[in-house]
Write an enzyme that holds these catalytic residues in place. Sequence first.
Site, short mmCIF file in Angstrom:
data_model
loop_
_atom_site.label_atom_id
_atom_site.label_comp_id
_atom_site.label_asym_id
_atom_site.label_seq_id
_atom_site.Cartn_x
_atom_site.Cartn_y
_atom_site.Cartn_z
N HIS A 148 0.83 -1.21 0.00
CA HIS A 148 0.00 0.00 0.00
C HIS A 148 0.87 1.26 0.00
O HIS A 148 0.58 2.21 -0.73
CB HIS A 148 -0.95 0.00 1.19
CG HIS A 148 -1.83 -1.20 1.26
ND1 HIS A 148 -2.48 -1.59 2.41
CD2 HIS A 148 -2.17 -2.12 0.31
CE1 HIS A 148 -3.18 -2.68 2.17
NE2 HIS A 148 -3.00 -3.03 0.91
N HIS A 193 -9.20 -2.01 -4.89
CA HIS A 193 -8.09 -2.34 -3.98
C HIS A 193 -7.13 -3.33 -4.63
O HIS A 193 -5.91 -3.23 -4.44
CB HIS A 193 -8.57 -2.90 -2.65
CG HIS A 193 -7.43 -3.11 -1.71
ND1 HIS A 193 -6.86 -2.07 -1.00
CD2 HIS A 193 -6.69 -4.21 -1.42
CE1 HIS A 193 -5.84 -2.54 -0.30
NE2 HIS A 193 -5.72 -3.83 -0.54
N ASP A 241 -3.19 -2.77 -5.07
CA ASP A 241 -2.16 -3.76 -4.73
C ASP A 241 -1.20 -4.00 -5.89
O ASP A 241 0.02 -4.09 -5.71
CB ASP A 241 -2.81 -5.09 -4.36
CG ASP A 241 -3.27 -5.16 -2.91
OD1 ASP A 241 -2.86 -4.30 -2.10
OD2 ASP A 241 -4.05 -6.08 -2.59
N HIS A 280 -0.82 -10.94 -5.17
CA HIS A 280 0.57 -10.54 -4.95
C HIS A 280 1.56 -11.50 -5.61
O HIS A 280 2.54 -11.07 -6.21
CB HIS A 280 0.85 -10.47 -3.45
CG HIS A 280 0.01 -9.48 -2.71
ND1 HIS A 280 -0.03 -8.14 -3.06
CD2 HIS A 280 -0.82 -9.62 -1.65
CE1 HIS A 280 -0.85 -7.52 -2.23
NE2 HIS A 280 -1.35 -8.38 -1.37
#
Length: 306
Positions: A79, A239, A243, A266
């Site tokens: 973030h 979001h 990311d 991720h």
Amino acid sequence: MIKQRTLKQATKVTGIGLHSGKKVTLTLRPAPANTGIVYARTDLEPAVYFPASAESIRDTQLCTCMINDDGVRISTVEHLNAAMASLGLDNLIVEVDAPEIPIMDGSASPFIYLLLDAGIEEQDAPKKFIRIRETVRVEEGDKWAEMKPYSKGLKLDFTIDFSHPMISKDVRNFKMELSAENFIHKISRARTFTFMKDVEYLQSIGLALGGSLDNAIVLDKYRILNEEGLRYKDELVKHKMLDSIGDLFMCGYNILGDFSAYKSGHGLNNKLLRAILANENAWEFVTFEDKEQAPEGYRIGEQVFI
């Protein structure tokens, strides 16, 4: 020319670690030109430094986590990384007195405020961009992430797919060109999200001890548990895009390319970044002497906070 950027002054904030549940102090310091983004664990003696790199990411199970050869870690960097990327920062020392960056409210907005409050200044050195020259794609089952050539900036197209009554088809995709203005106004406030069943399991094994409705969107089988609801109707996919911006910035440079992803996370984002950098024909460093030729979001007047 388009110049490198750092902070005008140091700044700090204290928050809670998502996994430890303990207090964490984050300090951001200006750095000379060509330093890059460097993370540091200052609670250790001597301090341990982590220059930003795709290879430093060795754990992506629950967040983006840097781990060195001695097993020292800094978790949940994505973030803050996304905020730095959106503001075009090049040189910064990121000090933390714990194994993780504070989660704050689960979005990038507190980091944007922190960085802008410190002030951003240009440095007398050309800003280096990574420009994509060839398409690179990675896949895991039905999930995929891809980067194609695009020289005008960083174009983003992200799709999620969750079987949940609160995640309808009209809120599963979001597209955006990365600029400070777009990031701040369109996605910076999008919070991390999770499902109640996952929270219960993680806390049972000593993880996510700092997680709460104050720093995450939590869903049960049928609804969103946060009383205030969502900040955007498509907050979840936004979001995930946030990311991905942070994950891709682990190379330490703003990327010029066309990024698209389906159900990526991720791990896959990092796999894509590694695949790009491993192929010397897929990318090149570029600088811009003429500000009028600069990518979207980096032209004179477009970053009015400098």
